[in-house]
Design a protein around this motif. Sequence first.
Motif, short mmCIF file in Angstrom:
data_model
loop_
_atom_site.label_atom_id
_atom_site.label_comp_id
_atom_site.label_asym_id
_atom_site.label_seq_id
_atom_site.Cartn_x
_atom_site.Cartn_y
_atom_site.Cartn_z
N PHE A 1 0.83 -1.21 0.00
CA PHE A 1 0.00 0.00 0.00
C PHE A 1 0.87 1.26 0.00
CE2 PHE A 1 -2.54 3.35 1.94
CZ PHE A 1 -3.76 3.21 1.30
N ARG A 2 0.39 2.30 -0.71
CA ARG A 2 1.10 3.58 -0.75
C ARG A 2 0.11 4.73 -0.59
NH1 ARG A 2 4.42 0.41 -0.19
NH2 ARG A 2 6.34 0.02 -1.37
N PHE A 3 0.54 5.76 0.13
CA PHE A 3 -0.21 7.02 0.25
C PHE A 3 0.67 8.10 -0.36
CE2 PHE A 3 -1.65 10.97 2.02
CZ PHE A 3 -3.00 10.82 2.29
N HIS A 4 0.31 8.54 -1.55
CA HIS A 4 1.11 9.53 -2.29
C HIS A 4 0.47 10.91 -2.17
CE1 HIS A 4 2.68 10.91 -6.52
NE2 HIS A 4 3.15 11.64 -5.53
N HIS A 5 1.17 11.81 -1.52
CA HIS A 5 0.68 13.17 -1.28
C HIS A 5 1.31 14.11 -2.31
CE1 HIS A 5 -0.62 16.73 0.87
NE2 HIS A 5 0.63 17.13 1.04
N ILE A 6 0.47 14.78 -3.09
CA ILE A 6 0.96 15.66 -4.15
C ILE A 6 0.92 17.10 -3.66
CG2 ILE A 6 0.45 16.58 -6.44
CD1 ILE A 6 -0.41 12.98 -5.56
N SER A 7 2.07 17.74 -3.65
CA SER A 7 2.19 19.10 -3.10
C SER A 7 2.81 20.03 -4.15
CB SER A 7 2.99 19.08 -1.80
OG SER A 7 2.94 20.33 -1.15
N THR A 8 3.32 21.16 -3.69
CA THR A 8 3.75 22.25 -4.56
C THR A 8 5.13 22.75 -4.18
OG1 THR A 8 3.26 24.56 -5.15
CG2 THR A 8 2.50 23.81 -3.02
N ASP A 9 5.82 23.38 -5.14
CA ASP A 9 7.10 24.00 -4.83
C ASP A 9 6.94 25.27 -4.01
OD1 ASP A 9 6.05 25.63 -6.82
OD2 ASP A 9 7.79 25.50 -8.15
N GLU A 10 5.70 25.79 -3.92
CA GLU A 10 5.49 27.04 -3.20
C GLU A 10 5.74 26.91 -1.70
OE1 GLU A 10 2.29 29.59 -4.39
OE2 GLU A 10 1.99 28.49 -6.25
N VAL A 11 5.76 25.67 -1.18
CA VAL A 11 6.05 25.49 0.24
C VAL A 11 7.46 25.95 0.60
CG1 VAL A 11 4.44 23.57 0.46
CG2 VAL A 11 6.84 23.10 -0.07
N TYR A 12 8.33 26.01 -0.40
CA TYR A 12 9.73 26.38 -0.15
C TYR A 12 9.95 27.89 -0.07
CZ TYR A 12 10.71 21.56 -1.71
OH TYR A 12 10.75 20.19 -1.85
N GLY A 13 8.91 28.68 -0.39
CA GLY A 13 9.11 30.13 -0.43
C GLY A 13 9.67 30.54 -1.77
N ASP A 14 10.53 31.55 -1.82
CA ASP A 14 11.09 31.92 -3.11
C ASP A 14 12.62 31.87 -3.09
OD1 ASP A 14 11.50 34.20 -1.60
OD2 ASP A 14 10.40 35.55 -2.93
N LEU A 15 13.18 31.93 -4.30
CA LEU A 15 14.62 31.82 -4.52
C LEU A 15 15.18 33.16 -4.97
CD1 LEU A 15 14.56 28.47 -6.53
CD2 LEU A 15 15.66 28.78 -4.30
N PRO A 16 16.52 33.33 -4.88
CA PRO A 16 17.11 34.57 -5.41
C PRO A 16 16.78 34.77 -6.88
CG PRO A 16 18.70 33.36 -4.08
CD PRO A 16 17.51 32.46 -4.23
N HIS A 17 16.52 36.01 -7.23
CA HIS A 17 16.17 36.40 -8.59
C HIS A 17 17.46 36.81 -9.32
CE1 HIS A 17 14.17 38.75 -11.78
NE2 HIS A 17 13.08 38.07 -11.48
N PRO A 18 17.53 36.64 -10.64
CA PRO A 18 18.74 37.04 -11.36
C PRO A 18 19.16 38.49 -11.15
CG PRO A 18 17.35 35.72 -12.79
CD PRO A 18 16.57 35.96 -11.53
N ASP A 19 18.21 39.39 -10.89
CA ASP A 19 18.60 40.79 -10.67
C ASP A 19 19.05 41.04 -9.23
OD1 ASP A 19 16.28 40.96 -9.17
OD2 ASP A 19 15.18 42.17 -10.63
N GLU A 20 19.05 39.97 -8.41
CA GLU A 20 19.50 40.11 -7.02
C GLU A 20 20.83 39.42 -6.76
OE1 GLU A 20 15.01 39.90 -5.04
OE2 GLU A 20 16.23 38.09 -5.19
N GLN A 21 21.22 38.51 -7.67
CA GLN A 21 22.41 37.69 -7.41
C GLN A 21 23.06 37.32 -8.73
OE1 GLN A 21 21.95 34.44 -4.55
NE2 GLN A 21 23.12 33.09 -5.91
N GLU A 22 24.38 37.44 -8.79
CA GLU A 22 25.11 37.07 -10.00
C GLU A 22 25.53 35.60 -9.94
OE1 GLU A 22 28.42 39.67 -10.51
OE2 GLU A 22 27.19 41.47 -10.75
N GLY A 23 25.85 35.05 -11.10
CA GLY A 23 26.33 33.68 -11.16
C GLY A 23 25.22 32.65 -11.13
#
Length: 362
Positions: free
Chosen positions: A126-148
Motif C-alpha cells: 500500500f502507498r499514500f502519495h501526497h501531491i504538493s507544490t514547490d510554493e512550500v519552499y518560499g522563493d529563490l534569489p532572482h537574477p537581478d538580485e544575485q550574480e552567477g
Amino acid sequence: MKILVTGGAGFIGSAVVRYIIENTQDSVINIDKLTYAGNLESLECVSNDERYTFEQVDICNRTELDRVFATHQPDAVMHLAAESHVDRSITGPAEFIQTNIVGTYNLLEAAREYWNTLTNTVKEAFRFHHISTDEVYGDLPHPDEQEGDLPLFTEQTSYSPSSPYSASKASSDHLVRAWLRTYGFPTIVTNCSNNYGPYHFPEKLIPLVILNALEGKELPIYGKGDQIRDWLYVEDHARALYKVVTEGKVGETYNIGGHNEKQNIEVVEAICSILDTLVPKGSPYSELITYVADRPGHDRRYAIDSSKMSAELNWTPVETFETGLRKTVQWYLDNQTWCQNVQDGSYQRERLGEINMTAKGK
C-alpha cells in the motif's frame, strides 16, 4: 492496482485519471467535492470505462471517506484534492485551512485505519502519495538580485511558505511525514512546479491570458512581470506522479519540475505570439498587456531541481515550454464550449486576492 485519486475532477487530478485509464491496466476511484474548479467534463473521455468510478465526496467528511475505503478497498491513494489558488487564499484563507489541512488529516486517518485492516502482503504494498507544490519552499534569489549560478529547490530545501495557500500545503506535507514517522504509514511526497495545459480553470495565468486575449480584454500582469516560474506541462506531471506511486520509495520526497524558467511577462508574450499566428487580428495581441499592482507577498522566483526523479525513476519531461504552450493554446481554441461551461457565472476572470490595507489601519 486500484488507485484512489482525490481531487480527480480538478486540473492535475483529471490529467492523472485520464493517464491511468488510457495508459495502464489499473482502476481509478475518483473522489471529488466538485467545487468551482472540479469539472466532470474534463473526464468525459474515460467516464464510461469499467475501470473508472466516481464518488462525489468531500475529504473533510470522515464518514464518507470511511465508506469509500470500505467499499472500494484501494491499493494506493494519490492525494491531489486541495484549494490551490494563491489569490483566493489571500482573501479567503479559511477554505484553504479546512480543505488542505483538516481534509488531509481526515484522509490520512481514514487511510491509516483501512491500512491497518489489510493482510501483510497487501499492507506492505500500500502507498499514500501526497501531491504538493514547490510554493512550500518560499522563493529563490532572482537574477537581478544575485550574480552567477542561481540555486534551485531540492528535496532538502527548508520550508518558508509566503501565502495562506502555500502555508496550508506546507502544513499538509508535515502531517503526511509525521504519519510516516509516528505510525509507520507508507507515505511518499512530491512537490511540483507550475503546471499548465488543457482543462485548466481560467483563474490561473495561462488560461486567463488566452481567454482574455481572444475576447480582446486586457491581459493583466502583476508588478513588472518579472516573477519567474518553472513551467511543467500537466501531462508530463501526470506521468511523473504515476511513476512515483508505482515505483517510488516509501518515505522519500521527489521534486518534479519542467526545466522551464520563464518570467511571467515572457509567458504572456509567448501566448500573444502564438495567437498572432493561429488567430491573427488587426493588431498584435501584446497590445492588450497591462500592468497592475502586484499581489501581496508575491514570491519572485521558483525553480525545481528534478534530478532525483531523473536518476531514480527515469523520468524527464517530454514537452518543452514552446511545444507544451502551443498545444495548450490550440486546446483552448478547440474547446470553447468547455471554457464557457466551466465559468458558471460566479467567476468572470476578475482579479482576486486584493486586500484593503487602509481599512486595516496599515
